[in-house]
Design an enzyme around this catalytic site. Sequence first.
Site, PDB file in Angstrom:
ATOM      1  N   CYS A 193       0.677  -1.192   0.017  1.00 19.04           N
ATOM      2  CA  CYS A 193       0.114   0.102   0.017  1.00 19.04           C
ATOM      3  C   CYS A 193       0.786   1.236  -0.110  1.00 19.04           C
ATOM      4  O   CYS A 193       0.423   2.126  -0.891  1.00 19.04           O
ATOM      5  CB  CYS A 193      -1.034  -0.064   1.167  1.00 19.04           C
ATOM      6  SG  CYS A 193      -0.445   0.014   2.842  1.00 19.04           S
ATOM      7  N   HIS A 217      -2.571   0.837   6.959  1.00 19.56           N
ATOM      8  CA  HIS A 217      -3.017   0.939   5.749  1.00 19.56           C
ATOM      9  C   HIS A 217      -2.920   2.549   5.067  1.00 19.56           C
ATOM     10  O   HIS A 217      -3.376   3.060   5.950  1.00 19.56           O
ATOM     11  CB  HIS A 217      -4.138   0.277   5.205  1.00 19.56           C
ATOM     12  CG  HIS A 217      -4.520   0.220   3.968  1.00 19.56           C
ATOM     13  ND1 HIS A 217      -3.866  -0.511   3.000  1.00 19.56           N
ATOM     14  CD2 HIS A 217      -5.382   0.817   3.173  1.00 19.56           C
ATOM     15  CE1 HIS A 217      -4.459   0.085   1.583  1.00 19.56           C
ATOM     16  NE2 HIS A 217      -5.333   0.652   1.763  1.00 19.56           N
ATOM     17  N   ASP A 234      -7.943   4.243  -3.765  1.00 18.73           N
ATOM     18  CA  ASP A 234      -6.975   3.163  -3.203  1.00 18.73           C
ATOM     19  C   ASP A 234      -6.671   2.113  -4.101  1.00 18.73           C
ATOM     20  O   ASP A 234      -7.437   1.328  -4.705  1.00 18.73           O
ATOM     21  CB  ASP A 234      -7.777   2.703  -1.791  1.00 18.73           C
ATOM     22  CG  ASP A 234      -6.791   1.556  -1.170  1.00 18.73           C
ATOM     23  OD1 ASP A 234      -5.862   1.547  -1.780  1.00 18.73           O
ATOM     24  OD2 ASP A 234      -7.238   1.235   0.114  1.00 18.73           O
TER      25      ASP A 234
END
Length: 390
Positions: free
Chosen positions: A183, A223, A238
């Site tokens: 991420c 995250h 995302d």
Amino acid sequence: MNQDIKPETGTTEQPPVARKVLVLGRSDAVLQTVLDELTAFGIEARGTASPESAADHFDARDFDLIALGRGLLGEAGDALKARLRQRHPGVRLLDTYAPFAAHQIIAALDREQPPVPDLDAYCARIGYHGPLTPTLETLQGLHARHPDAIAFEAIDVLLDRGVDISPKAVEDKLIHAGRGGYCFEHNGLFKRVLEALGFHVEGLTARVRWMARPGSAPQPHSHMALKVWIDHRPWLVDVGFGGNVLTTPLRMDTTEPQPTQHETFRLIPYGPGLLLQAQIDGDWRPVYELSGEPLLNGDYEVANWYTSTYPQSPFRSHLMVARTTPDARYKLLNGRLTTQFPDGTSHRLELDAEGLEQVLRDTFGLPVTAEWRGMIEQAIERTAEADPVE
């Protein structure tokens, strides 16, 4: 309301030619705190907590920079900017966030610019040929292509190489070396790409709840996700959430279900932030809890260090690779490949070492090297173990 807040006097040594800044906000106390820090640094700073009158009360030509607080995001702030530019077309305007405002202003005055990715190379890497203007259409096009072209993986963690999330390292790895990342790499790169195109982007963190066992202790915020503002509307972006990654931006100003090529998602108020949920087999399952506060790059350095080095981090003991195309989600957990289709059906395949190496190369597009062989064999041995909690 005080129309012209001046910093408190002090003994700070001033530079030969003081730079002049006007700060516009909503709170006198917060504004005074920012002005005091700027003054301590040697900047001639003034401000007002009645920003609507700023264009009339101040002459934009008197300042090197005019900074606007986050409370001025939206139509009111845009109208104010338009009035300031009408009075002085060359005025420099900067959107800020109070906890970072002084640093943001000083960096802007010093002309410190964030690293700009090679946009041509990035677009070639993801196979994007559309417009590069800061519009929803562009955002949707880039968001759809990224998780298809660049795999989610944390192989460097398993190889004990660590994960360098500095802009150059990420660009070299994900764009030029044909690798994937997790991420902080994916969304860090995507944030810089969007900013280079003129989007207003804020970095967020999230507490992952996907696949968590019922009643398990909450995980730390580990995250990275993004908030992108378009026409005064916030969108969740995302491209780095593994096997359940979004394939399109989601509106953050509604609780209504939002269908995508794969699952249907929704965002609901949850404590001080939002909870992202995915509809699976008719049930709403939690994906992650979003923070509401923008973060700086240094905040992700801490989270990345924890995620890549903490012994109980699932990335330290499990091979997890993912890729999402319009036709399927490909999820690799150690030696087990799951292909999940938009209609809800799925297919699982147990791999041996040779099969796993081929899948890494052919399905996920990764440049497998001889150094990966030990990691591949260990992944096969772990296949029979319980699935990790992400």
